[in-house]
Design an enzyme around this catalytic site. Sequence first.
Site, short mmCIF file in Angstrom:
data_model
loop_
_atom_site.label_atom_id
_atom_site.label_comp_id
_atom_site.label_asym_id
_atom_site.label_seq_id
_atom_site.Cartn_x
_atom_site.Cartn_y
_atom_site.Cartn_z
N CYS A 1 0.83 -1.21 0.00
CA CYS A 1 0.00 0.00 0.00
C CYS A 1 0.86 1.25 0.00
O CYS A 1 1.21 1.78 1.07
CB CYS A 1 -0.90 0.03 1.23
SG CYS A 1 -1.94 -1.41 1.41
N PRO B 1 -4.86 8.30 -3.57
CA PRO B 1 -5.68 8.90 -4.63
C PRO B 1 -4.97 10.10 -5.29
O PRO B 1 -5.03 10.27 -6.50
CB PRO B 1 -6.95 9.33 -3.91
CG PRO B 1 -7.06 8.40 -2.74
CD PRO B 1 -5.64 8.10 -2.32
N HIS C 1 4.08 -13.06 -46.52
CA HIS C 1 4.03 -11.63 -46.85
C HIS C 1 5.11 -10.87 -46.06
O HIS C 1 5.19 -11.01 -44.83
CB HIS C 1 2.65 -11.04 -46.50
CG HIS C 1 1.55 -11.61 -47.35
ND1 HIS C 1 1.40 -11.31 -48.69
CD2 HIS C 1 0.55 -12.47 -47.05
CE1 HIS C 1 0.35 -11.94 -49.18
NE2 HIS C 1 -0.18 -12.67 -48.20
N THR D 1 19.39 -0.17 -9.86
CA THR D 1 18.28 0.77 -10.08
C THR D 1 18.13 1.12 -11.57
O THR D 1 17.03 1.09 -12.12
CB THR D 1 18.52 2.05 -9.26
OG1 THR D 1 18.70 1.67 -7.89
CG2 THR D 1 17.37 3.02 -9.38
N GLN E 1 -3.02 -6.80 -34.86
CA GLN E 1 -2.95 -6.38 -36.27
C GLN E 1 -2.79 -7.59 -37.18
O GLN E 1 -3.43 -7.68 -38.23
CB GLN E 1 -1.76 -5.41 -36.43
CG GLN E 1 -1.73 -4.68 -37.75
CD GLN E 1 -2.83 -3.62 -37.84
OE1 GLN E 1 -3.45 -3.27 -36.83
NE2 GLN E 1 -3.09 -3.15 -39.03
N GLU F 1 3.67 0.01 -10.93
CA GLU F 1 5.05 -0.05 -10.39
C GLU F 1 5.99 0.94 -11.07
O GLU F 1 7.14 0.64 -11.36
CB GLU F 1 5.59 -1.48 -10.44
CG GLU F 1 4.84 -2.31 -9.41
CD GLU F 1 5.53 -3.57 -9.01
OE1 GLU F 1 6.77 -3.57 -8.89
OE2 GLU F 1 4.82 -4.56 -8.77
N1 CAA Z 1 17.53 2.97 -3.80
C1 CAA Z 1 17.94 3.69 -2.72
N2 CAA Z 1 17.70 5.02 -2.60
C2 CAA Z 1 17.04 5.64 -3.58
C3 CAA Z 1 16.60 4.96 -4.73
C4 CAA Z 1 16.88 3.58 -4.82
N3 CAA Z 1 16.49 2.86 -5.87
N4 CAA Z 1 15.96 5.83 -5.54
C5 CAA Z 1 16.00 7.03 -4.93
N5 CAA Z 1 16.66 6.90 -3.75
C6 CAA Z 1 16.95 7.97 -2.80
C7 CAA Z 1 17.72 9.11 -3.45
O1 CAA Z 1 19.09 8.85 -3.46
C8 CAA Z 1 17.36 10.26 -2.57
O2 CAA Z 1 18.15 10.15 -1.39
P1 CAA Z 1 18.68 11.45 -0.57
O3 CAA Z 1 17.51 12.05 0.09
O4 CAA Z 1 19.67 10.87 0.39
O5 CAA Z 1 19.27 12.35 -1.60
C9 CAA Z 1 15.92 9.96 -2.15
O6 CAA Z 1 15.74 8.56 -2.37
C10 CAA Z 1 14.89 10.74 -2.94
O7 CAA Z 1 15.04 10.40 -4.31
P2 CAA Z 1 14.53 11.34 -5.46
O8 CAA Z 1 15.06 12.73 -5.25
O9 CAA Z 1 14.82 10.70 -6.75
O10 CAA Z 1 12.94 11.37 -5.15
P3 CAA Z 1 11.76 11.97 -6.01
O11 CAA Z 1 10.67 12.17 -5.05
O12 CAA Z 1 12.21 13.10 -6.86
O13 CAA Z 1 11.39 10.81 -7.06
C11 CAA Z 1 10.69 8.60 -7.79
C12 CAA Z 1 11.36 9.48 -6.75
C13 CAA Z 1 11.77 7.71 -8.37
C14 CAA Z 1 10.01 9.35 -8.93
C15 CAA Z 1 9.69 7.80 -6.96
O14 CAA Z 1 8.72 8.66 -6.43
C16 CAA Z 1 9.00 6.71 -7.74
O15 CAA Z 1 9.59 5.65 -7.97
N6 CAA Z 1 7.75 6.96 -8.14
C17 CAA Z 1 6.92 5.90 -8.73
C18 CAA Z 1 6.17 5.20 -7.65
C19 CAA Z 1 5.83 3.82 -8.01
O16 CAA Z 1 6.57 3.10 -8.67
N7 CAA Z 1 4.68 3.40 -7.54
C20 CAA Z 1 4.24 2.07 -7.79
C21 CAA Z 1 3.46 1.54 -6.67
S1 CAA Z 1 3.34 -0.18 -6.63
C22 CAA Z 1 2.13 -0.59 -7.72
O17 CAA Z 1 2.15 -0.22 -8.83
C23 CAA Z 1 0.99 -1.33 -7.15
C24 CAA Z 1 0.70 -2.71 -7.44
O18 CAA Z 1 -0.04 -3.22 -6.65
C25 CAA Z 1 1.19 -3.52 -8.56
#
Ligand code: CAA
Length: 380
Positions: free
Chosen positions: A123, A127, A277, A312, A335, A362
């Site tokens: 979770c 929203p 084709h 990552t 198609q 995700e």
């Molecule tokens: N591993 C470790 N640390 C990480 C990291 C990683 N992979 N990625 C980022 N960080 C750290 C950064 O180094 C940074 O650290 P500091 O504060 O020390 O500098 C911190 O996290 C913040 O990172 P960002 O500045 O990049 O953060 P942001 O807010 O600008 O953006 C984002 C982050 C990558 C866009 C993130 O918000 C994201 O992944 N968004 C998508 C969310 C997502 O995937 N949701 C899916 C939900 S699951 C699903 O879909 C449901 C289901 O049931 C299937």
Amino acid sequence: MDFNLSADQLEIKELAMKFARLEMMPKAQEYDEKATMPLEILKKAWELGLVNTCIPTEYGGSGFSAMDSMVITEALAYGCMGMNTAIMANDLALLPIVIGGNNEQKKRFLTPFTESYKIASFCLTEPGFGSDAGGIKTLIREDGDDIVINGNKMWITNAGYADLFVLYGTTNPELKHKGITAVVIEKGTPGIELGKKEDKMGHRCSDTRAVTFNNVRVSKKNILGGLNQGWKIAMKTLDHSRPMVAASAVGGAQCAFDHSVKYAKERIQFNVPLSSHQAIQFMISEMAMKIEASRLLVHKAAWLLDNNQPNTQLASYAKAFAADSCMQIATDAVQIYGGYGYSKEYPVEKIMRDAKLIQVYEGTSQIQRLVIAKEIFQRS
Ligand code: CAA
């Protein structure tokens, strides 16, 4: 460098493919239409050891490597991407416990999943906060030895059946990602309110709902990694789960491809099979190249995980490339089938609807590109 799967991996692949063909594929259309959870199929998959691939042996799991779990996921998604989502969502929810939980929490929360078939939900999304995960507003307030949780979650896979929720909330929204806290909440805890089942375009048999947490009280012993330590756990979880989602895209694409090749050999137009084709040959060749490239990206992202190296960037390459390829391949499969492809009587229509979600959940394909750019410009 060795591109071969090991003997054990070939064995798991065969087992999972047999399950996909004999148990999932014959029922996929029916469950898609009914839009209900295929519980008896999911339970059979669990009995065969194909569910909860992330649980280590110390806690009763199979001790699969990340690569093993990619092999299983690809095969199960070949059978039905929707059913596979219900299976894969368990790993998404249990991974934060594997990654951030202490020994006592791992025993308490993971081991029951190895003793009987249980369902888990992750979770994070709300929203108003999907891509901007760091902005979530679900509030976690300390109260003695407990915490009290208030907030709304959205698009939660498996929610209607979940025995356990791994929830992300914040101790202070102003702290953004530095306030995020991960906590395990068990089914039956007062204050968990399930929304209606969403009526979706694809992955219709998987259960997706809003969940409200209304003054939900749990012990601080359920916090993973401590207060305000949840963000890194979430990000590391996604590093592991995104290659799995990419593997599911490879499975769906492979299925669309196999149907297309078979149909192209059978269907006669202008007195020759479609496969004669050049227009069709080019589409099939594009599909084959994209599947192979996607699979190699998935395997490299998994190999990095298994060798304790940062993944990552590769996880996002795999997720974006495999998801976008799967969508293109499924669209081209429709198609190739022509008018029949648009009919629910033929299998590729469902794959096209299912493929779309892989570009969204995700982390959207756009978020993957954002992550890649951040890795290139800020972190290398
Ligand atoms: N591993 C470790 N640390 C990480 C990291 C990683 N992979 N990625 C980022 N960080 C750290 C950064 O180094 C940074 O650290 P500091 O504060 O020390 O500098 C911190 O996290 C913040 O990172 P960002 O500045 O990049 O953060 P942001 O807010 O600008 O953006 C984002 C982050 C990558 C866009 C993130 O918000 C994201 O992944 N968004 C998508 C969310 C997502 O995937 N949701 C899916 C939900 S699951 C699903 O879909 C449901 C289901 O049931 C299937």
